[in-house]
Motif scaffolding. Structure first.
Motif, PDB file in Angstrom:
ATOM      1  N   THR A 100       0.679  -1.191   0.013  1.00 47.43           N
ATOM      2  CA  THR A 100      -0.097  -0.107   0.123  1.00 47.43           C
ATOM      3  C   THR A 100       0.757   1.070  -0.163  1.00 47.43           C
ATOM      4  OG1 THR A 100      -0.137  -0.016   2.476  1.00 47.43           O
ATOM      5  CG2 THR A 100      -1.939  -1.064   0.975  1.00 47.43           C
TER       6      THR A 100
ATOM      7  N   GLN B  32      -4.929   3.101  -5.902  1.00 47.86           N
ATOM      8  CA  GLN B  32      -5.797   3.664  -4.848  1.00 47.86           C
ATOM      9  C   GLN B  32      -7.116   4.143  -5.550  1.00 47.86           C
ATOM     10  OE1 GLN B  32      -4.167   7.597  -3.532  1.00 47.86           O
ATOM     11  NE2 GLN B  32      -3.480   8.132  -5.778  1.00 47.86           N
TER      12      GLN B  32
ATOM     13  N   SER C  60     -11.805  -0.423  -7.152  1.00 49.56           N
ATOM     14  CA  SER C  60     -12.760  -0.794  -6.253  1.00 49.56           C
ATOM     15  C   SER C  60     -12.340  -1.951  -5.483  1.00 49.56           C
ATOM     16  CB  SER C  60     -14.116  -0.916  -6.788  1.00 49.56           C
ATOM     17  OG  SER C  60     -13.987  -1.908  -7.859  1.00 49.56           O
TER      18      SER C  60
ATOM     19  N   PRO D  89     -16.391  -2.594   1.955  1.00 46.48           N
ATOM     20  CA  PRO D  89     -16.409  -1.466   1.411  1.00 46.48           C
ATOM     21  C   PRO D  89     -16.714  -0.255   2.189  1.00 46.48           C
ATOM     22  CG  PRO D  89     -17.664  -3.095  -0.089  1.00 46.48           C
ATOM     23  CD  PRO D  89     -17.252  -3.899   1.467  1.00 46.48           C
TER      24      PRO D  89
ATOM     25  N   ALA E 179     -13.596   0.294   4.492  1.00 42.58           N
ATOM     26  CA  ALA E 179     -12.751   1.105   3.973  1.00 42.58           C
ATOM     27  C   ALA E 179     -12.855   2.565   3.815  1.00 42.58           C
ATOM     28  CB  ALA E 179     -12.514   0.374   2.673  1.00 42.58           C
ATOM     29  N   VAL E 180     -14.268   2.774   3.730  1.00 44.39           N
ATOM     30  CA  VAL E 180     -14.486   4.363   3.620  1.00 44.39           C
ATOM     31  C   VAL E 180     -14.450   4.927   5.095  1.00 44.39           C
ATOM     32  CG1 VAL E 180     -16.301   6.138   3.030  1.00 44.39           C
ATOM     33  CG2 VAL E 180     -15.835   4.098   1.410  1.00 44.39           C
TER      34      VAL E 180
ATOM     35  N   ARG F 242     -11.369   4.914   7.070  1.00 49.99           N
ATOM     36  CA  ARG F 242     -10.101   5.609   6.031  1.00 49.99           C
ATOM     37  C   ARG F 242      -9.026   4.394   5.695  1.00 49.99           C
ATOM     38  NH1 ARG F 242      -8.813  11.155   9.096  1.00 49.99           N
ATOM     39  NH2 ARG F 242     -10.791  11.122  10.566  1.00 49.99           N
TER      40      ARG F 242
ATOM     41  N   CYS G   3      -4.808   3.222   1.383  1.00 49.31           N
ATOM     42  CA  CYS G   3      -4.958   2.957   0.205  1.00 49.31           C
ATOM     43  C   CYS G   3      -6.420   2.215  -0.186  1.00 49.31           C
ATOM     44  CB  CYS G   3      -3.993   2.050  -0.694  1.00 49.31           C
ATOM     45  SG  CYS G   3      -3.432   2.403  -2.175  1.00 49.31           S
ATOM     46  N   ALA G   4      -7.423   2.499   0.448  1.00 46.88           N
ATOM     47  CA  ALA G   4      -8.785   2.053   0.392  1.00 46.88           C
ATOM     48  C   ALA G   4      -8.809   0.487   0.443  1.00 46.88           C
ATOM     49  CB  ALA G   4      -9.015   2.574  -1.256  1.00 46.88           C
TER      50      ALA G   4
ATOM     51  N   ILE H 122      -7.339  -1.846  -0.520  1.00 51.17           N
ATOM     52  CA  ILE H 122      -7.285  -2.515  -1.908  1.00 51.17           C
ATOM     53  C   ILE H 122      -6.348  -3.637  -1.286  1.00 51.17           C
ATOM     54  CG2 ILE H 122      -5.187  -1.230  -2.892  1.00 51.17           C
ATOM     55  CD1 ILE H 122      -8.541  -2.580  -4.643  1.00 51.17           C
TER      56      ILE H 122
END
Ligand code: FE2
Length: 283
Positions: A56, A149, A152, A228, A231-232, A235, A238-239, A241
């Motif tokens: 990341t 980054q 999805s 999902p 991740a939001v 924070r 790198c989302a 991923i």
């Protein structure tokens, strides 16, 4: 046939390097150092030939990229935190063949995917800090995978699945390492120095602990359903991923194993950190 012989979520915090190199910080990251060393011991015990590191800190903005250099060597200072991480010398063999195979497999799933042979493309500290502890004799090859980054979670799943297919076809025994944090909310600058050992916010700390509980209990499908949003709202580095690619490689919600927390969950400059070894089906 190749095989994923080890799969783990790992920390790479630069304060590990402070512990190892600066007297006044000696011992501050003993937990992480011991845990990463243990993952390295397990990798060696399982005959791992290549570490595939979902890094990341190698952040890309488009597509999928792997470092296909045959050799990674140099001395690293972090442009991001140079007061914490400087002067780290490293020298590892890469794995160009597996890098090519991974890129080809990801490309086959419709992504722009490139394997780079470029002497000026160096490794980042999401790779180098763990390798310092997990690969001290430099006897396991190192293959860095970039983190997009803007990809999805579902694209991460597909990239991870393609990585697993490439490993399976390669003949390599590989470890897949998601090198990134859990929650990732750095403390504001004014208080960042005193936040070296804490997580920024009880909400993030509680969610991280819940995630570790779900992994420990093998409730991966539930975790993936929240990933999902996790991740939001927390924070993700790198989302998250790296985590999406790791579980993609493990078979996503078809994965039936558990994640074993090695050492303790810990806070670092606001972020939530862990080392978790995911059980694999008996090969
Ligand atoms: Fe990081």
């Amino acid at each position: 046939m190749g095989e994923i012989a080890l799969a783990a979520k790992i920390t790479h915090v630069p304060s590990i390097w402070m512990d190892l190199t600066i007297d006044k910080y000696r011992g501050i990251r003993e937990n992480a150092i011991t845990a990463l060393s243990e993952v390295g011991r397990r990798a060696h015990a399982r005959g791992v030939e290549t570490y595939v590191i979902l890094d990341t800190h190698w952040i890309v903005n488009q597509g999928f990229h792997v470092n296909a250099n045959a050799r990674h060597a140099g001395t690293f200072t972090s442009p991001e935190l140079p007061h914490m991480l400087s002067g780290m010398s490293y020298a590892y063999d890469g794995d160009p063949d597996l890098a090519d195979a991974i890129a080809a497999e990801v490309r086959g799933d419709g992504f722009q995917a490139l394997a780079h042979r470029d002497a000026n493309l160096n490794c980042e500290y999401g790779t180098l800090v763990p390798m310092h502890l997990m690969n001290p004799a430099a006897d396991i090859r190192v293959l860095s995978v970039a983190a997009n980054q803007f990809a999805s979670i579902d694209e991460g799943r597909r990239m991870g699945a393609a990585i697993a297919r490439a490993i399976a076809a390669s003949g390599r025994r590989a470890a897949v390492l998601a090198s990134g944090s859990l929650s990732h909310a750095f403390w504001p600058n004014a208080v960042s120095a005193e936040g070296l050992f804490t997580v920024n916010g009880e909400f993030n700390r509680q969610i991280d602990l819940r995630v570790l509980e779900l992994w420990d209990q093998g409730r991966v499908a539930e975790f993936l359903a929240m990933l999902p949003d996790y991740a939001v709202h927390c924070r993700g580095e790198c989302a998250m991923i790296d985590t999406a690619m790791l579980f993609g490689a493990l078979g996503w919600d078809g994965y039936a194993g558990r994640g074993e927390l090695i050492g303790q969950y810990f806070g670092s400059s606001g972020t939530g950190q862990c080392v978790v070894d995911f059980a694999l089906p008996a090969g």
